[in-house]
Design a protein around this motif. Structure first.
Motif, PDB file in Angstrom:
ATOM      1  N   SER A  89       0.823  -1.208   0.000  1.00 37.53           N
ATOM      2  CA  SER A  89       0.000   0.000   0.000  1.00 37.53           C
ATOM      3  C   SER A  89       0.856   1.257   0.000  1.00 37.53           C
ATOM      4  O   SER A  89       0.579   2.216  -0.724  1.00 37.53           O
ATOM      5  N   TRP A  90       1.924   1.265   0.788  1.00 38.55           N
ATOM      6  CA  TRP A  90       2.797   2.435   0.799  1.00 38.55           C
ATOM      7  C   TRP A  90       3.542   2.577  -0.519  1.00 38.55           C
ATOM      8  O   TRP A  90       3.765   3.700  -1.005  1.00 38.55           O
ATOM      9  N   MET A  91       3.921   1.450  -1.121  1.00 36.55           N
ATOM     10  CA  MET A  91       4.575   1.526  -2.430  1.00 36.55           C
ATOM     11  C   MET A  91       3.615   2.067  -3.481  1.00 36.55           C
ATOM     12  O   MET A  91       3.995   2.890  -4.323  1.00 36.55           O
ATOM     13  N   MET A  92       2.354   1.642  -3.417  1.00 32.64           N
ATOM     14  CA  MET A  92       1.363   2.126  -4.371  1.00 32.64           C
ATOM     15  C   MET A  92       1.068   3.602  -4.143  1.00 32.64           C
ATOM     16  O   MET A  92       0.869   4.360  -5.098  1.00 32.64           O
ATOM     17  N   ALA A  93       1.053   4.030  -2.888  1.00 30.34           N
ATOM     18  CA  ALA A  93       0.835   5.447  -2.588  1.00 30.34           C
ATOM     19  C   ALA A  93       1.938   6.302  -3.195  1.00 30.34           C
ATOM     20  O   ALA A  93       1.677   7.355  -3.786  1.00 30.34           O
ATOM     21  N   MET A  94       3.181   5.846  -3.060  1.00 31.74           N
ATOM     22  CA  MET A  94       4.288   6.568  -3.695  1.00 31.74           C
ATOM     23  C   MET A  94       4.166   6.519  -5.209  1.00 31.74           C
ATOM     24  O   MET A  94       4.505   7.483  -5.911  1.00 31.74           O
ATOM     25  N   GLY A  95       3.651   5.393  -5.728  1.00 29.40           N
ATOM     26  CA  GLY A  95       3.456   5.272  -7.168  1.00 29.40           C
ATOM     27  C   GLY A  95       2.458   6.275  -7.700  1.00 29.40           C
ATOM     28  O   GLY A  95       2.605   6.789  -8.819  1.00 29.40           O
ATOM     29  N   LEU A  96       1.416   6.591  -6.919  1.00 28.77           N
ATOM     30  CA  LEU A  96       0.433   7.591  -7.340  1.00 28.77           C
ATOM     31  C   LEU A  96       1.086   8.960  -7.521  1.00 28.77           C
ATOM     32  O   LEU A  96       0.807   9.671  -8.493  1.00 28.77           O
ATOM     33  N   VAL A  97       1.937   9.321  -6.585  1.00 27.37           N
ATOM     34  CA  VAL A  97       2.647  10.596  -6.704  1.00 27.37           C
ATOM     35  C   VAL A  97       3.554  10.575  -7.930  1.00 27.37           C
ATOM     36  O   VAL A  97       3.676  11.570  -8.661  1.00 27.37           O
ATOM     37  N   PHE A  98       4.180   9.439  -8.188  1.00 23.49           N
ATOM     38  CA  PHE A  98       5.042   9.300  -9.362  1.00 23.49           C
ATOM     39  C   PHE A  98       4.236   9.435 -10.655  1.00 23.49           C
ATOM     40  O   PHE A  98       4.720  10.007 -11.635  1.00 23.49           O
ATOM     41  N   LEU A  99       3.014   8.926 -10.669  1.00 25.74           N
ATOM     42  CA  LEU A  99       2.157   9.083 -11.847  1.00 25.74           C
ATOM     43  C   LEU A  99       1.869  10.551 -12.117  1.00 25.74           C
ATOM     44  O   LEU A  99       1.878  10.993 -13.274  1.00 25.74           O
ATOM     45  N   LEU A 100       1.603  11.312 -11.066  1.00 23.96           N
ATOM     46  CA  LEU A 100       1.344  12.744 -11.241  1.00 23.96           C
ATOM     47  C   LEU A 100       2.566  13.446 -11.811  1.00 23.96           C
ATOM     48  O   LEU A 100       2.454  14.296 -12.710  1.00 23.96           O
ATOM     49  N   LEU A 101       3.748  13.096 -11.311  1.00 23.10           N
ATOM     50  CA  LEU A 101       4.986  13.679 -11.844  1.00 23.10           C
ATOM     51  C   LEU A 101       5.146  13.342 -13.317  1.00 23.10           C
ATOM     52  O   LEU A 101       5.488  14.210 -14.137  1.00 23.10           O
ATOM     53  N   ASN A 102       4.863  12.094 -13.687  1.00 24.60           N
ATOM     54  CA  ASN A 102       4.967  11.692 -15.089  1.00 24.60           C
ATOM     55  C   ASN A 102       3.956  12.423 -15.958  1.00 24.60           C
ATOM     56  O   ASN A 102       4.265  12.793 -17.097  1.00 24.60           O
ATOM     57  N   ALA A 103       2.745  12.618 -15.451  1.00 23.57           N
ATOM     58  CA  ALA A 103       1.738  13.361 -16.211  1.00 23.57           C
ATOM     59  C   ALA A 103       2.212  14.779 -16.484  1.00 23.57           C
ATOM     60  O   ALA A 103       2.038  15.311 -17.587  1.00 23.57           O
ATOM     61  N   TRP A 104       2.831  15.393 -15.484  1.00 27.79           N
ATOM     62  CA  TRP A 104       3.347  16.761 -15.641  1.00 27.79           C
ATOM     63  C   TRP A 104       4.451  16.801 -16.691  1.00 27.79           C
ATOM     64  O   TRP A 104       4.489  17.682 -17.550  1.00 27.79           O
ATOM     65  N   LEU A 105       5.347  15.824 -16.632  1.00 24.77           N
ATOM     66  CA  LEU A 105       6.460  15.777 -17.584  1.00 24.77           C
ATOM     67  C   LEU A 105       5.965  15.495 -19.009  1.00 24.77           C
ATOM     68  O   LEU A 105       6.463  16.071 -19.979  1.00 24.77           O
ATOM     69  N   LEU A 106       4.991  14.578 -19.128  1.00 23.84           N
ATOM     70  CA  LEU A 106       4.443  14.271 -20.448  1.00 23.84           C
ATOM     71  C   LEU A 106       3.759  15.487 -21.054  1.00 23.84           C
ATOM     72  O   LEU A 106       3.896  15.758 -22.256  1.00 23.84           O
ATOM     73  N   ALA A 107       3.018  16.221 -20.239  1.00 29.05           N
ATOM     74  CA  ALA A 107       2.352  17.416 -20.737  1.00 29.05           C
ATOM     75  C   ALA A 107       3.372  18.453 -21.198  1.00 29.05           C
ATOM     76  O   ALA A 107       3.172  19.128 -22.219  1.00 29.05           O
ATOM     77  N   ALA A 108       4.478  18.560 -20.463  1.00 31.45           N
ATOM     78  CA  ALA A 108       5.510  19.507 -20.858  1.00 31.45           C
ATOM     79  C   ALA A 108       6.230  19.065 -22.123  1.00 31.45           C
ATOM     80  O   ALA A 108       6.578  19.884 -22.973  1.00 31.45           O
ATOM     81  N   GLY A 109       6.409  17.742 -22.265  1.00 32.27           N
ATOM     82  CA  GLY A 109       7.133  17.228 -23.436  1.00 32.27           C
ATOM     83  C   GLY A 109       6.306  17.221 -24.698  1.00 32.27           C
ATOM     84  O   GLY A 109       6.771  17.655 -25.758  1.00 32.27           O
ATOM     85  N   VAL A 110       5.055  16.760 -24.597  1.00 33.03           N
ATOM     86  CA  VAL A 110       4.186  16.692 -25.770  1.00 33.03           C
ATOM     87  C   VAL A 110       3.638  18.067 -26.107  1.00 33.03           C
ATOM     88  O   VAL A 110       3.534  18.461 -27.261  1.00 33.03           O
ATOM     89  N   GLY A 111       3.262  18.797 -25.045  1.00 32.47           N
ATOM     90  CA  GLY A 111       2.745  20.154 -25.269  1.00 32.47           C
ATOM     91  C   GLY A 111       1.237  20.174 -25.313  1.00 32.47           C
ATOM     92  O   GLY A 111       0.627  19.680 -26.273  1.00 32.47           O
ATOM     93  N   ALA A 112       0.604  20.698 -24.261  1.00 30.25           N
ATOM     94  CA  ALA A 112      -0.852  20.811 -24.243  1.00 30.25           C
ATOM     95  C   ALA A 112      -1.293  21.816 -25.288  1.00 30.25           C
ATOM     96  O   ALA A 112      -0.646  22.832 -25.533  1.00 30.25           O
ATOM     97  N   THR A 113      -2.426  21.535 -25.904  1.00 25.25           N
ATOM     98  CA  THR A 113      -2.956  22.424 -26.946  1.00 25.25           C
ATOM     99  C   THR A 113      -4.256  23.070 -26.489  1.00 25.25           C
ATOM    100  O   THR A 113      -4.980  22.525 -25.673  1.00 25.25           O
ATOM    101  N   GLY A 114      -4.546  24.206 -27.018  1.00 24.56           N
ATOM    102  CA  GLY A 114      -5.776  24.929 -26.675  1.00 24.56           C
ATOM    103  C   GLY A 114      -6.930  24.500 -27.539  1.00 24.56           C
ATOM    104  O   GLY A 114      -7.446  25.309 -28.303  1.00 24.56           O
ATOM    105  N   GLU A 115      -7.321  23.240 -27.416  1.00 29.38           N
ATOM    106  CA  GLU A 115      -8.415  22.735 -28.253  1.00 29.38           C
ATOM    107  C   GLU A 115      -9.437  22.058 -27.380  1.00 29.38           C
ATOM    108  O   GLU A 115      -9.090  21.482 -26.365  1.00 29.38           O
TER     109      GLU A 115
END
Length: 269
Positions: free
Chosen positions: A243-269
């Motif tokens: 459970s603690w490993m999964m909790a840390m994994g959730l935070v890691f998912l948020l970090l990855n989402a932020w990085l992916l958005a920065a890399g791919v580039g969000a669009t105004g659509e």
């Protein structure tokens, strides 16, 4: 681990914290600069990538739970089929969320989708219905709202006085999320619609649901929180570590989402 108290379960607690934090970011970025909110809510933005990542992990968890169920009882039962079906459904939702990586890989849409998809993308949920509607807005959003309220509020409330309802749900291979966690999730969806002024503000509610279901799926099937059948992890020590490993994994998912958005580039659509 105390199974009856969801709020001490780290995965659910971290999931709620992430949703509340994203809600705070949305409010903070609802200022005079529209680019900030588009970065959060636009196509290939932070919220959309977080949905995708949560769906992928949830699909994997459901598939793992199905395999575990098979090892315990190697028969094609209703609950086994339900877990397999849900794993496939959630995986499809993940692919649809990012149009099967079409934008990332710069793949042109086939002629059918150019003519019939509201966003000219290779996905099914944006196929046009009539002149202004789409499958997503006309059908799916209504079904999701009905299913979400039933699963998160109505059935858990009824199960408090009628334990047979929970047993019936679990017999079908499903689970009931903790009512208190569900109330927070529904409240966040309502608040996001009330206070955020943006054409894609509905993406917030979808992300809240993706995080909520990822955390409660793990808590139920793997941790036994509010779940009557044997969880994947048999003893308290394993459940606590996982459970603690999964909790840390959730935070890691948020970090990855932020990085992916920065890399791919969000669009105004």
């Amino acid at each position: 681990m105390v199974k009856s108290k969801w709020y001490i379960h780290p995965v659910i607690a971290v999931g709620i914290a992430i949703n509340v934090w994203i809600m705070g970011v949305a409010v903070a970025w609802s200022g005079p600069d529209p680019a900030k909110l588009w970065r959060l809510l636009g196509e290939d933005g932070i919220v959309e990538w977080m949905q995708f990542l949560c769906f992928v992990v949830t699909s994997g968890l459901l598939a793992f739970a199905a395999v575990d169920r098979w090892h315990r009882n190697p028969r094609v039962t209703l609950d086994f089929l339900a877990l397999v079906g849900l794993a496939l459904l959630v995986f499809a939702a993940a692919g649809e969320e990012v149009s099967w990586f079409q934008r990332v890989l710069h793949i042109d849409s086939p002629e059918f989708f150019l003519q019939n998809n509201k966003q000219a993308e290779t996905n099914l949920h944006n196929l046009a219905i009539g002149k202004t509607g789409s499958i997503h807005k006309t059908i799916l959003l209504k079904l999701i709202a009905i299913a979400g309220l039933t699963h998160n509020i109505i059935l858990p409330l009824l199960a408090k006085t009628r334990p047979g309802i929970r047993a019936w749900v679990e017999k079908m291979g499903l689970y009931l999320p903790p009512l208190s966690a569900s109330v927070i999730y529904i409240a966040l969806v309502a608040v996001s619609h009330a206070v955020i002024d943006h054409p894609r503000k509905g993406e917030l509610g979808e992300m809240f649901g993706a995080v909520h279901y990822l955390s409660t799926v793990f808590a139920a099937y793997f941790g036994g929180i509010g779940y009557g059948k044997p969880p994947v992890f048999d003893n308290d020590s394993d459940r606590c570590r996982a459970s603690w490993m999964m909790a840390m994994g959730l935070v890691f998912l948020l970090l990855n989402a932020w990085l992916l958005a920065a890399g791919v580039g969000a669009t105004g659509e």
